[in-house]
Every structure is written in structure tokens, then in C-alpha cells.
Design a protein around this motif. Structure first.
Motif, short mmCIF file in Angstrom:
data_model
loop_
_atom_site.label_atom_id
_atom_site.label_comp_id
_atom_site.label_asym_id
_atom_site.label_seq_id
_atom_site.Cartn_x
_atom_site.Cartn_y
_atom_site.Cartn_z
N SER A 19 0.93 -1.17 -0.03
CA SER A 19 0.08 0.01 -0.11
C SER A 19 0.68 1.25 -0.12
CB SER A 19 -0.86 0.03 1.19
OG SER A 19 -1.35 1.29 1.32
N THR A 21 -0.29 4.32 0.68
CA THR A 21 -0.82 5.00 1.66
C THR A 21 -0.30 4.62 2.92
OG1 THR A 21 -2.84 5.67 0.44
CG2 THR A 21 -2.69 5.80 3.07
N ARG A 22 -0.21 3.26 3.21
CA ARG A 22 0.29 2.80 4.66
C ARG A 22 1.92 3.10 4.66
NH1 ARG A 22 -3.66 -1.39 3.89
NH2 ARG A 22 -2.09 -2.91 3.11
N ARG A 52 -0.83 -2.84 -10.20
CA ARG A 52 -2.25 -2.77 -9.58
C ARG A 52 -3.33 -3.65 -10.41
NH1 ARG A 52 -4.58 0.33 -6.00
NH2 ARG A 52 -2.90 1.95 -5.97
N ARG A 56 -5.85 -4.12 -5.60
CA ARG A 56 -4.77 -4.60 -4.75
C ARG A 56 -3.45 -4.36 -5.60
NH1 ARG A 56 -5.71 -10.36 -2.98
NH2 ARG A 56 -3.73 -10.12 -2.02
#
Length: 319
Positions: A19, A21-22, A52, A56
Motif C-alpha cells: 500500500s 498510503t500505509r 495494480r 490490490r
């Protein structure tokens, strides 16, 4: 060099989190900055590293190759930093600890004592569930790992440093509250709120119930101790949790510890590290201090009888 060490760090974080973002949150960067760095890496290397599919992210074959190399390079740099820090003793250096979520109520106290004794050491604590911790262990991301139970197939060295008492809790208005010497059979018709399967407290509770021929009805599974405590307080069911996670709730009467025969369930806290890993002076010192510190959750002469209110809880003495 076509790519930088910082780009390798960013790519490793994205690959581990799957991810952008994470990974950005873990690195204290913005998501666009992380995305841009990975795309610049792909342009420099001439390969797509992350693709992607739907919602996911997946590593490509090239991405898996780069990740393996990134880990080797960054681990080598970490070893160099650690060896240089060791030359300076405890005047400077870094200590990385990963702990299962239940231990977050105890480990910070130990770290606080350590930091006061050794202010030059940069300390980082990561908290996660058991599955996340074992993934970090496999990737050798930390110096030491705090676990309730060390899997038998884990290639690790470990030490026991404290007891972890699991108790059966209920809301204060539950019919069993206030009774004495409750037999396990009285739990047959009760509804339970439990942590997710595979968690240490859940596994210990299941072993206890199986030993007494019980098959408790689990109304819901929750991913955090805080959620479990709130659910029990709301009357959604009983639960088995670490006493250390519920000291405030027990002290203020929000939860009540039931005096069921066989409880508390006595488990141990372990500190573990990969077998063969060279522990830095900081890690060795913390390990020694952890093992010689006053034990968390020490019980009374009556072996910790049930508490509706708690006088003394977990704590760490000063230096």
C-alpha cells in the motif's frame, strides 16, 4: 548509482505494506512522494516493480528481485550502523522492539526505564497482532520481539521475562458476578466475545475450554483488546483477556473478574530474536534489564484472586 538508498527504503516499505498510503504513513511521507519515488525507481531500472490489479497491489517478478536485494543492502547498512554504534558503547545507537498488541500495556514502562538510563539510544516500538509480528520477524526488521508464545517452528532464541495472567471478565451486572468458586461447567451456556483466531489469549482460552469439555458460543471476534473490553462492558458476552490489559476497567468496576476454577490462566511473556542474529549492545542491555526488572503482574500471596477492583497493577520501578 541509478537508484538511492532512500528509494530502496521507500520501495521496501511499499512492498511490505502493499500500500502506498500505509507505506507513506510508516515513513512519515506523503502518499504522492512515495508513489513518485517508486515510479522514478522503475524508470531508472527499466522494469515495472509494482502492478495494480483491481484494488490490490502486487510485486512483479522484477519487483521481487529488487525487494530481495533491497533487504540485503539495507540490512548490511543496518549492521554497519550497529557495529559503529557498538564502538561508542551505549552513548549512541538504536533499539527496535516489536511487540504483540497485548504487550503494549507493559513494554512501554520497561522502555521508559531504559531510555532514562540510556538517553543516547534511539528507541522505536512497533505494535501489531501476532501475524504481523511474525512477518516482521521473518523479515528481520527489529532487534527484539515480545511474544506471549513463541511458535515451536520459529527459528528463534528466546527468554522468558514475566508472567501473563489471563482472566475471565464480565460486566458488573452479570449473574455470575459476586459468586464464589464458579465451576467451569457454569460457562456452558454463556456467550463469549473473543480475539481473532490464532491470538495467544484466544488459543489459551480454547485449550482451557476443550480440557473441560466445553464448546463456548462465540458471538463475535474482535481484532483488539480495547474492542473486546468495550464489548464485554456493553453486555455482549464474557471474554478471556490478559489481566494487564484491563487494570483500569477492573479498578473502576467497568469489568469484573469472575472467580472461575482454573483461572487465572498462567502464561509467560517471551522476548525473542532470530537465531544467530548479532544483538547490538543496546539490544543486549535491554534484554538483560528486561529479565532483571520487577516482574509485571505479580500476584498476591493468594495467587491473584479475582478482582472487581484492583489495588496494584503492572508497573516498573525507577532506576
Amino acid at each position: 548509482m541509478r537508484i538511492s538508498l532512500r528509494q530502496l527504503q521507500i520501495f521496501r516499505a511499499v512492498a511490505q505494506e502493499m500500500s502506498f498510503t500505509r507505506a507513506a504513513e510508516a515513513l512519515n511521507l506523503t502518499q504522492p512522494a512515495v508513489f513518485t519515488q517508486v515510479r522514478q525507481m522503475e524508470a531508472a531500472l527499466g522494469h515495472v516493480l509494482i502492478e495494480r490489479i483491481g484494488k490490490r497491489l502486487f510485486l512483479t517478478e522484477a519487483g521481487r528481485t529488487v525487494l530481495e536485494t533491497a533487504r540485503e543492502v539495507l540490512e548490511a547498512i543496518d549492521r554497519m550502523d550497529m557495529q559503529l554504534a557498538d564502538l561508542g558503547g551505549l552513548a549512541r545507537g538504536r533499539l527496535r522492539i516489536a511487540a504483540v498488541s497485548t504487550a503494549k500495556y507493559q513494554v512501554p514502562g520497561h522502555l521508559g526505564v531504559f531510555c532514562r538510563r540510556h538517553p543516547g539510544i534511539d528507541v522505536a516500538l512497533t505494535v501489531g497482532n501476532r501475524e504481523e509480528l511474525l512477518a516482521r520477524f521473518a523479515a528481520n526488521e527489529d532487534d527484539l520481539y515480545i511474544l506471549g508464545t513463541v511458535p515451536e517452528d520459529l527459528d528463534a532464541e528466546h527468554r522468558t521475562f514475566a508472567r501473563n495472567l489471563l482472566v475471565l471478565v464480565a460486566p458488573p451486572d452479570h449473574p455470575l458476578t459476586g459468586q464464589a468458586d464458579v465451576p467451569p461447567a457454569r460457562l456452558a451456556d454463556e456467550i463469549f466475545v473473543m480475539r481473532e483466531r490464532g491470538s495467544g489469549s484466544r488459543s489459551a482460552a480454547e485449550r482451557f475450554f476443550a480440557a473441560h469439555g466445553l464448546a463456548p458460543r462465540v458471538r463475535m471476534e474482535l481484532g483488539s483488546n480495547e474492542a473486546v473490553k468495550q464489548a464485554v462492558a456493553a453486555g455482549l458476552g464474557l471474554s478471556v483477556i490478559s489481566r494487564g490489559t484491563a487494570l483500569l476497567e477492573l479498578e473502576h468496576g467497568v469489568l469484573h473478574e469472575l472467580p472461575v476454577a482454573g483461572f487465572p490462566l498462567v502464561r509467560d511473556w517471551h522476548v525473542a530474536w532470530p537465531r544467530g542474529k548479532h544483538l547490538s549492545i543496546a539490544a543486549q542491555t535491554f534484554l538483560t534489564e528486561l529479565q532483571h526488572a520487577p516482574e509485571f503482574g505479580q500476584v498476591t500471596a493468594a495467587e491473584g484472586g479475582p478482582r472487581g477492583a484492583v489495588g496494584r497493577g503492572f508497573g516498573v520501578s525507577g532506576t
